[in-house]
Each structure stands twice: as C-alpha cells, then as structure tokens.
Design a protein around this motif. Structure first.
Motif, PDB file in Angstrom:
ATOM      1  N   TYR A   1      36.526  57.519  -4.908  1.00 24.16           N
ATOM      2  CA  TYR A   1      36.184  56.220  -5.482  1.00 24.16           C
ATOM      3  C   TYR A   1      35.178  56.420  -6.609  1.00 24.16           C
ATOM      4  CZ  TYR A   1      31.903  56.386  -2.638  1.00 24.16           C
ATOM      5  OH  TYR A   1      30.709  56.752  -2.070  1.00 24.16           O
ATOM      6  N   ALA A   2      35.121  55.426  -7.467  1.00 26.09           N
ATOM      7  CA  ALA A   2      34.193  55.449  -8.591  1.00 26.09           C
ATOM      8  C   ALA A   2      33.760  54.028  -8.896  1.00 26.09           C
ATOM      9  CB  ALA A   2      34.868  56.056  -9.820  1.00 26.09           C
ATOM     10  N   TYR A   3      32.535  53.898  -9.369  1.00 19.22           N
ATOM     11  CA  TYR A   3      32.060  52.594  -9.810  1.00 19.22           C
ATOM     12  C   TYR A   3      30.996  52.783 -10.874  1.00 19.22           C
ATOM     13  CZ  TYR A   3      28.123  53.375  -6.595  1.00 19.22           C
ATOM     14  OH  TYR A   3      27.029  53.895  -5.953  1.00 19.22           O
ATOM     15  N   ALA A   4      30.797  51.720 -11.628  1.00 19.31           N
ATOM     16  CA  ALA A   4      29.725  51.678 -12.625  1.00 19.31           C
ATOM     17  C   ALA A   4      28.948  50.396 -12.389  1.00 19.31           C
ATOM     18  CB  ALA A   4      30.286  51.700 -14.041  1.00 19.31           C
ATOM     19  N   SER A   5      27.644  50.514 -12.434  1.00 18.54           N
ATOM     20  CA  SER A   5      26.800  49.348 -12.261  1.00 18.54           C
ATOM     21  C   SER A   5      25.532  49.523 -13.087  1.00 18.54           C
ATOM     22  CB  SER A   5      26.448  49.149 -10.785  1.00 18.54           C
ATOM     23  OG  SER A   5      25.857  47.880 -10.578  1.00 18.54           O
ATOM     24  N   PHE A   6      24.751  48.454 -13.146  1.00 19.02           N
ATOM     25  CA  PHE A   6      23.553  48.475 -13.970  1.00 19.02           C
ATOM     26  C   PHE A   6      22.719  49.727 -13.738  1.00 19.02           C
ATOM     27  CE2 PHE A   6      23.996  43.709 -13.493  1.00 19.02           C
ATOM     28  CZ  PHE A   6      24.489  43.520 -14.773  1.00 19.02           C
ATOM     29  N   TYR A   7      22.273  50.315 -14.827  1.00 20.34           N
ATOM     30  CA  TYR A   7      21.413  51.495 -14.774  1.00 20.34           C
ATOM     31  C   TYR A   7      20.056  51.142 -14.150  1.00 20.34           C
ATOM     32  CZ  TYR A   7      18.429  55.273 -16.503  1.00 20.34           C
ATOM     33  OH  TYR A   7      17.528  56.295 -16.603  1.00 20.34           O
ATOM     34  N   ARG A   8      19.534  50.012 -14.507  1.00 15.91           N
ATOM     35  CA  ARG A   8      18.273  49.491 -13.963  1.00 15.91           C
ATOM     36  C   ARG A   8      18.420  47.976 -13.826  1.00 15.91           C
ATOM     37  NH1 ARG A   8      17.468  54.071 -12.835  1.00 15.91           N
ATOM     38  NH2 ARG A   8      15.852  55.447 -13.608  1.00 15.91           N
ATOM     39  N   PRO A   9      17.637  47.342 -12.955  1.00 16.08           N
ATOM     40  CA  PRO A   9      17.837  45.912 -12.696  1.00 16.08           C
ATOM     41  C   PRO A   9      17.304  44.954 -13.762  1.00 16.08           C
ATOM     42  CG  PRO A   9      16.101  46.778 -11.286  1.00 16.08           C
ATOM     43  CD  PRO A   9      16.692  47.954 -12.019  1.00 16.08           C
ATOM     44  N   ARG A  10      16.413  45.389 -14.614  1.00 13.92           N
ATOM     45  CA  ARG A  10      15.848  44.470 -15.610  1.00 13.92           C
ATOM     46  C   ARG A  10      16.903  44.047 -16.636  1.00 13.92           C
ATOM     47  NH1 ARG A  10      11.651  48.182 -14.621  1.00 13.92           N
ATOM     48  NH2 ARG A  10       9.836  47.168 -13.704  1.00 13.92           N
ATOM     49  N   ALA A  11      16.790  42.820 -17.106  1.00  9.58           N
ATOM     50  CA  ALA A  11      17.800  42.225 -17.985  1.00  9.58           C
ATOM     51  C   ALA A  11      18.041  43.031 -19.257  1.00  9.58           C
ATOM     52  CB  ALA A  11      17.404  40.789 -18.344  1.00  9.58           C
ATOM     53  N   ALA A  12      17.025  43.672 -19.775  1.00 11.55           N
ATOM     54  CA  ALA A  12      17.189  44.428 -21.018  1.00 11.55           C
ATOM     55  C   ALA A  12      18.166  45.596 -20.857  1.00 11.55           C
ATOM     56  CB  ALA A  12      15.846  44.945 -21.513  1.00 11.55           C
ATOM     57  N   TYR A  13      18.393  46.030 -19.618  1.00  8.25           N
ATOM     58  CA  TYR A  13      19.322  47.136 -19.345  1.00  8.25           C
ATOM     59  C   TYR A  13      20.745  46.654 -19.083  1.00  8.25           C
ATOM     60  CZ  TYR A  13      15.291  50.257 -18.544  1.00  8.25           C
ATOM     61  OH  TYR A  13      14.164  51.013 -18.674  1.00  8.25           O
ATOM     62  N   ARG A  14      21.040  45.380 -19.235  1.00  7.89           N
ATOM     63  CA  ARG A  14      22.319  44.815 -18.794  1.00  7.89           C
ATOM     64  C   ARG A  14      23.547  45.406 -19.478  1.00  7.89           C
ATOM     65  NH1 ARG A  14      19.695  41.335 -21.932  1.00  7.89           N
ATOM     66  NH2 ARG A  14      20.728  40.246 -23.640  1.00  7.89           N
ATOM     67  N   PHE A  15      23.360  46.089 -20.601  1.00  8.32           N
ATOM     68  CA  PHE A  15      24.503  46.691 -21.290  1.00  8.32           C
ATOM     69  C   PHE A  15      24.611  48.196 -21.025  1.00  8.32           C
ATOM     70  CE2 PHE A  15      23.356  42.957 -23.869  1.00  8.32           C
ATOM     71  CZ  PHE A  15      24.531  42.240 -23.708  1.00  8.32           C
ATOM     72  N   THR A  16      23.772  48.698 -20.144  1.00  6.45           N
ATOM     73  CA  THR A  16      23.768  50.122 -19.803  1.00  6.45           C
ATOM     74  C   THR A  16      24.118  50.277 -18.333  1.00  6.45           C
ATOM     75  OG1 THR A  16      22.074  50.536 -21.470  1.00  6.45           O
ATOM     76  CG2 THR A  16      22.371  52.223 -19.769  1.00  6.45           C
ATOM     77  N   CYS A  17      25.087  51.150 -18.063  1.00  8.26           N
ATOM     78  CA  CYS A  17      25.501  51.361 -16.675  1.00  8.26           C
ATOM     79  C   CYS A  17      25.308  52.821 -16.280  1.00  8.26           C
ATOM     80  CB  CYS A  17      26.963  50.961 -16.481  1.00  8.26           C
ATOM     81  SG  CYS A  17      28.166  51.946 -17.407  1.00  8.26           S
ATOM     82  N   GLU A  18      25.310  53.031 -14.982  1.00  6.39           N
ATOM     83  CA  GLU A  18      25.298  54.369 -14.397  1.00  6.39           C
ATOM     84  C   GLU A  18      26.594  54.535 -13.630  1.00  6.39           C
ATOM     85  OE1 GLU A  18      22.847  56.975 -11.076  1.00  6.39           O
ATOM     86  OE2 GLU A  18      21.864  55.252 -11.994  1.00  6.39           O
ATOM     87  N   ASP A  19      27.208  55.690 -13.765  1.00  7.93           N
ATOM     88  CA  ASP A  19      28.463  55.923 -13.051  1.00  7.93           C
ATOM     89  C   ASP A  19      28.230  56.690 -11.757  1.00  7.93           C
ATOM     90  OD1 ASP A  19      27.934  58.460 -14.320  1.00  7.93           O
ATOM     91  OD2 ASP A  19      30.065  58.929 -14.263  1.00  7.93           O
ATOM     92  N   SER A  20      29.133  56.481 -10.818  1.00  8.35           N
ATOM     93  CA  SER A  20      29.146  57.212  -9.553  1.00  8.35           C
ATOM     94  C   SER A  20      30.591  57.519  -9.203  1.00  8.35           C
ATOM     95  CB  SER A  20      28.523  56.387  -8.427  1.00  8.35           C
ATOM     96  OG  SER A  20      27.145  56.220  -8.628  1.00  8.35           O
ATOM     97  N   ILE A  21      30.850  58.772  -8.862  1.00  8.71           N
ATOM     98  CA  ILE A  21      32.191  59.205  -8.473  1.00  8.71           C
ATOM     99  C   ILE A  21      32.053  60.107  -7.253  1.00  8.71           C
ATOM    100  CG2 ILE A  21      34.271  60.472  -9.159  1.00  8.71           C
ATOM    101  CD1 ILE A  21      33.487  59.863 -12.089  1.00  8.71           C
ATOM    102  N   TYR A  22      32.815  59.793  -6.216  1.00  9.67           N
ATOM    103  CA  TYR A  22      32.803  60.591  -5.000  1.00  9.67           C
ATOM    104  C   TYR A  22      34.234  60.874  -4.571  1.00  9.67           C
ATOM    105  CZ  TYR A  22      27.829  59.747  -4.505  1.00  9.67           C
ATOM    106  OH  TYR A  22      26.479  59.709  -4.714  1.00  9.67           O
ATOM    107  N   LEU A  23      34.497  62.125  -4.209  1.00 10.44           N
ATOM    108  CA  LEU A  23      35.818  62.536  -3.748  1.00 10.44           C
ATOM    109  C   LEU A  23      35.739  63.076  -2.329  1.00 10.44           C
ATOM    110  CD1 LEU A  23      37.094  64.592  -6.824  1.00 10.44           C
ATOM    111  CD2 LEU A  23      37.568  62.201  -6.278  1.00 10.44           C
ATOM    112  N   HIS A  24      36.785  62.825  -1.557  1.00  6.02           N
ATOM    113  CA  HIS A  24      36.902  63.483  -0.260  1.00  6.02           C
ATOM    114  C   HIS A  24      36.887  64.986  -0.533  1.00  6.02           C
ATOM    115  CE1 HIS A  24      38.660  65.007   3.419  1.00  6.02           C
ATOM    116  NE2 HIS A  24      38.345  63.831   3.982  1.00  6.02           N
ATOM    117  N   PRO A  25      36.197  65.788   0.270  1.00  9.29           N
ATOM    118  CA  PRO A  25      36.121  67.232  -0.005  1.00  9.29           C
ATOM    119  C   PRO A  25      37.486  67.900  -0.170  1.00  9.29           C
ATOM    120  CG  PRO A  25      34.609  66.637   1.747  1.00  9.29           C
ATOM    121  CD  PRO A  25      35.412  65.404   1.439  1.00  9.29           C
ATOM    122  N   ASP A  26      38.502  67.434   0.538  1.00  9.42           N
ATOM    123  CA  ASP A  26      39.838  68.025   0.433  1.00  9.42           C
ATOM    124  C   ASP A  26      40.570  67.606  -0.838  1.00  9.42           C
ATOM    125  OD1 ASP A  26      39.382  69.179   2.905  1.00  9.42           O
ATOM    126  OD2 ASP A  26      40.457  67.609   4.006  1.00  9.42           O
ATOM    127  N   ALA A  27      40.027  66.656  -1.592  1.00  8.83           N
ATOM    128  CA  ALA A  27      40.709  66.120  -2.774  1.00  8.83           C
ATOM    129  C   ALA A  27      40.213  66.743  -4.076  1.00  8.83           C
ATOM    130  CB  ALA A  27      40.544  64.605  -2.822  1.00  8.83           C
TER     131      ALA A  27
END
Length: 165
Positions: free
Chosen positions: A68-94
């Motif tokens: 799975y993968a998702y992107a969400s706010f890098y930081r919670p303050r409104a000025a960061y609303r156009f910047t995201c951080e990505d996260s990607i996790y795979l099952h070890p067998d994948a």
C-alpha cells in the motif's frame, strides 16, 4: 512483472495493511514506531486520509493485498498544505516484483492531481532500496538528520528527499 493490480483502498483492507505495517514495526527501523498499532488505530489513520481525500492506493495479487501507499500532509500547519510526505509498504514476500515502483508511479500521479506541489520522502538512511527508487523518480537529497531515531538499541539517521510535482 504484471501479476499485481493497483486499486483504491477499501475498509476490508485494514487487517492486511495492519499486518504489513506491524512487520516493519517489529523487525525494522524503516518506521520509528516501537509498538505495533492495532486495527482500530490503523482504521482511524486511514479513515482520516479518506476524509481528506488524500491518495491511498493498495496493490494486490490474486485478491491478496501485498502493499500500500499513501501521501498526506508533510506537517499539519496550513502553510504546508501543498506539501505531502509519501509512505509505501510492501509485504516482505512482494519485494522485487516492481510493485513499489508501480505504487510510487500512481502515488505521484494522484498526489499531483490532488493539488500537492511538493513530495517529501523521509527515509531511514540505511534503507538504500527505498532511497534508490526515489532517486530513480527524480527525488533529490535535501537533508540528513543524524541519530534522530533510537530503535533496536541503536541510533538511526534519516534522509529527506524532495520532488517537485
């Protein structure tokens, strides 16, 4: 390989997502979480992503969730609303099947469509495979923080990589 498919998150994915994430909590420093979250905590987290409309993608093989993968706010303050951080996790067998690359490709497209302008990858410095895939997509190194995470009785550095969307 193309034996996998990508699709949008469904509530029924929470148990598999929790199991994949908890593998990394228990066995790696890829995440600095030290206690495994339960399904209710993960459901709350992913419910919040859904409420925000942020990109949330899963990969499956023969109906089994393998990443799975998702992107969400890098930081919670409104000025960061156009910047995201990505996260990607795979099952070890994948790993090694192109699933991470496919997830990142789709995540970048959806993040841009959402309106994010910058994506930040925050990666444990010793996780070279994750760093390399981000570099292949044009992410550039913008910082390194030394000894900021303590897990498994030792200190870990993190690197920040950035890509303009």
């Amino acid at each position: 390989m193309s034996d996998f498919t990508l699709r949008s998150f469904r509530w029924a994915d929470v148990p598999a997502i929790t199991a994949i994430y908890n593998h990394y909590v228990e066995h790696t420093a890829i995440t600095f979480d030290t206690e495994m979250p339960g399904e209710p905590a993960m459901a709350e987290k992913f419910g919040h992503l859904l409420e925000l409309g942020h990109p949330l993608i899963v990969a499956e093989i023969a109906g089994k969730l393998v990443g799975y993968a998702y992107a969400s706010f890098y930081r919670p303050r409104a000025a960061y609303r156009f910047t995201c951080e990505d996260s990607i996790y795979l099952h070890p067998d994948a790993k090694g099947r192109g699933i991470g690359k496919a997830l990142l490709t789709e995540l970048l497209a959806q993040s841009k469509a959402f309106g994010f302008k910058q994506m930040i990858a925050v990666i444990t410095a010793e996780t070279t495979n994750s760093i390399v895939i981000h570099e292949k997509f044009g992410f550039r190194h913008v910082g390194r923080y030394e000894a900021v995470g303590y897990k498994f009785d030792r200190w870990h550095d993190i690197v920040h990589l950035q890509l303009a969307l």
